[in-house]
Design a protein around this motif. Structure first.
Motif, PDB file in Angstrom:
ATOM      1  N   ARG A 282       0.855  -1.191   0.000  1.00  0.00           N
ATOM      2  CA  ARG A 282       0.000   0.000   0.000  1.00  0.00           C
ATOM      3  C   ARG A 282       0.883   1.230   0.000  1.00  0.00           C
ATOM      4  N   THR A 283       0.378   2.330  -0.526  1.00  0.00           N
ATOM      5  CA  THR A 283       1.179   3.556  -0.622  1.00  0.00           C
ATOM      6  C   THR A 283       0.752   4.626   0.375  1.00  0.00           C
ATOM      7  N   ARG A 284      -0.364   4.411   1.056  1.00  0.00           N
ATOM      8  CA  ARG A 284      -0.796   5.307   2.127  1.00  0.00           C
ATOM      9  C   ARG A 284      -1.188   4.482   3.344  1.00  0.00           C
ATOM     10  N   ILE A 285      -0.946   5.041   4.517  1.00  0.00           N
ATOM     11  CA  ILE A 285      -1.225   4.354   5.773  1.00  0.00           C
ATOM     12  C   ILE A 285      -2.199   5.198   6.583  1.00  0.00           C
ATOM     13  N   ASP A 286      -3.361   4.633   6.906  1.00  0.00           N
ATOM     14  CA  ASP A 286      -4.298   5.322   7.793  1.00  0.00           C
ATOM     15  C   ASP A 286      -3.701   5.387   9.197  1.00  0.00           C
ATOM     16  N   VAL A 287      -3.803   6.559   9.829  1.00  0.00           N
ATOM     17  CA  VAL A 287      -3.167   6.764  11.126  1.00  0.00           C
ATOM     18  C   VAL A 287      -4.171   7.307  12.143  1.00  0.00           C
ATOM     19  N   ASN A 288      -3.822   7.135  13.411  1.00  0.00           N
ATOM     20  CA  ASN A 288      -4.640   7.678  14.486  1.00  0.00           C
ATOM     21  C   ASN A 288      -4.077   9.007  14.993  1.00  0.00           C
ATOM     22  N   ALA A 289      -4.950   9.808  15.567  1.00  0.00           N
ATOM     23  CA  ALA A 289      -4.511  10.968  16.338  1.00  0.00           C
ATOM     24  C   ALA A 289      -3.992  10.479  17.678  1.00  0.00           C
ATOM     25  N   THR A 290      -3.045  11.209  18.247  1.00  0.00           N
ATOM     26  CA  THR A 290      -2.518  10.871  19.563  1.00  0.00           C
ATOM     27  C   THR A 290      -2.791  12.031  20.507  1.00  0.00           C
ATOM     28  N   VAL A 291      -3.500  11.733  21.592  1.00  0.00           N
ATOM     29  CA  VAL A 291      -3.882  12.757  22.559  1.00  0.00           C
ATOM     30  C   VAL A 291      -3.068  12.547  23.837  1.00  0.00           C
TER      31      VAL A 291
END
Length: 326
Positions: free
Chosen positions: A74-83
């Motif tokens: 894959r060429t893009r990675i879904d990421v999470n926000a970090t709080v």
């Protein structure tokens, strides 16, 4: 083949980057960068780690700089926000730095804070991201089993995706997983993977449902992929508060994982007030691109480390290189 110390020193730069919000007890992030035949790489074990633990991070940096990256899926990675462990009124501002992210990882169990603080922070995150957003919490192993059970019951109303490292030991993780099994709330292991003599022990013990995988602490992309293949559990590829150069290593790891069910913790460049490049690897529409990062003139400018900190990192580099060579 291990490059010589002179090979590493030929292009070395040490930076000290300010952070937007205090995180992991620090206001700045230090990192050492060097360039190999495949591109720029990063060596940035946290300052409190001893040389034996830091050597794995150097092995990872050399692997990324000297060896071709594995084939990507894959060429893009879904990421999470970090709080981070911020006050509730600061949550919206933190989340705004992660545009498009549908998942938020919330730090809890911060020393000096209480469970009441955690509940208020997680509630603020749920209010901000809405019912469709995903929330995962991370205690960094700071609860005992009874504290973890109490906290999980207090926080489960916010529809948690999973709980990351609620307790420190593998035995404790197994206990809390058993105690909360009826809640159908997965337990993820981070420190029990990256700081363990045997990173597969937690999987063998059946003490976690998900593994959090970080390229630098595990010795590089290839070593991490081997652990993932042998563990046979879902994984979340995450960062160790890297610069964009280190995050690119994590992105290539995530891109090579056969099955990537969860959003990854690779959006943390948004926690930095400055980076090593004017084109940082920050989230856009909830994801980051898989690409090499080339540092720019900031290396020789305002964010170059002080002389004493540069000397400290160069000495550390020499010692850990000697461990690998030995």
């Amino acid at each position: 083949m291990l490059p010589t110390l002179d090979d590493l020193l030929a292009t070395v730069h040490v930076v000290t980057l300010p952070m937007v919000t205090r995180f992991r007890g620090v206001d700045t992030r230090e990192a050492l960068l060097f360039e190999g035949p495949q591109g720029w790489s990063e060596f940035s074990p946290f300052t409190e780690y001893d040389d034996a633990e830091a050597a794995a991070w150097l092995r990872a940096a050399i692997d990324f700089g000297w060896e071709p990256a594995p084939g990507i899926l894959r060429t893009r990675i879904d990421v999470n926000a970090t709080v981070p462990a911020v006050d509730p009124h600061e949550v919206a501002g933190v989340l705004a730095r992660f545009p498009g992210c549908r998942t938020a990882k919330v730090k809890v169990a911060e020393p000096g804070q209480t469970l009441t603080d955690d509940v208020a922070r997680v509630r603020a995150v749920r209010d901000a991201i809405g019912a469709e957003g995903r929330i995962r919490i991370d205690a960094n192993g700071l609860w005992n089993v009874d504290e973890a059970e109490h906290a999980i019951h207090a926080l489960v109303e916010f529809d948690l995706e999973y709980v990351e490292q609620p307790c420190g030991s593998i035995d404790e993780l197994a206990q809390i997983r058993e105690r909360t099994h009826y809640l159908d709330l997965p337990i993820a292991a981070d420190e029990s993977v990256r700081k363990a003599e045997d990173p597969l022990a937690v999987a063998r013990a059946g003490a976690a449902d998900i593994l959090v995988i970080k390229a630098q602490p595990l010795g590089g992309i290839r070593a991490a992929l081997g652990i993932i293949a042998e563990a046979g559990l879902p994984v979340v590829v995450s960062s160790a508060l890297d610069t964009s150069v280190g995050l690119s290593m994590g992105a290539y790891l995530a891109a090579a994982v056969p099955e990537l069910e969860f959003d990854c913790g690779l959006g943390t460049a948004s926690l930095l007030a400055a980076d090593v490049t004017t084109d940082p690897l920050v989230p856009s529409d909830g994801s980051i691109t898989v690409r090499r990062v080339v540092p720019d003139a900031v290396l020789g400018g305002a964010h170059a480390a002080s002389v004493d900190r540069r000397d400290w990192w160069l000495a550390r580099l020499a010692r850990t290189h000697a461990l690998l060579a030995g």
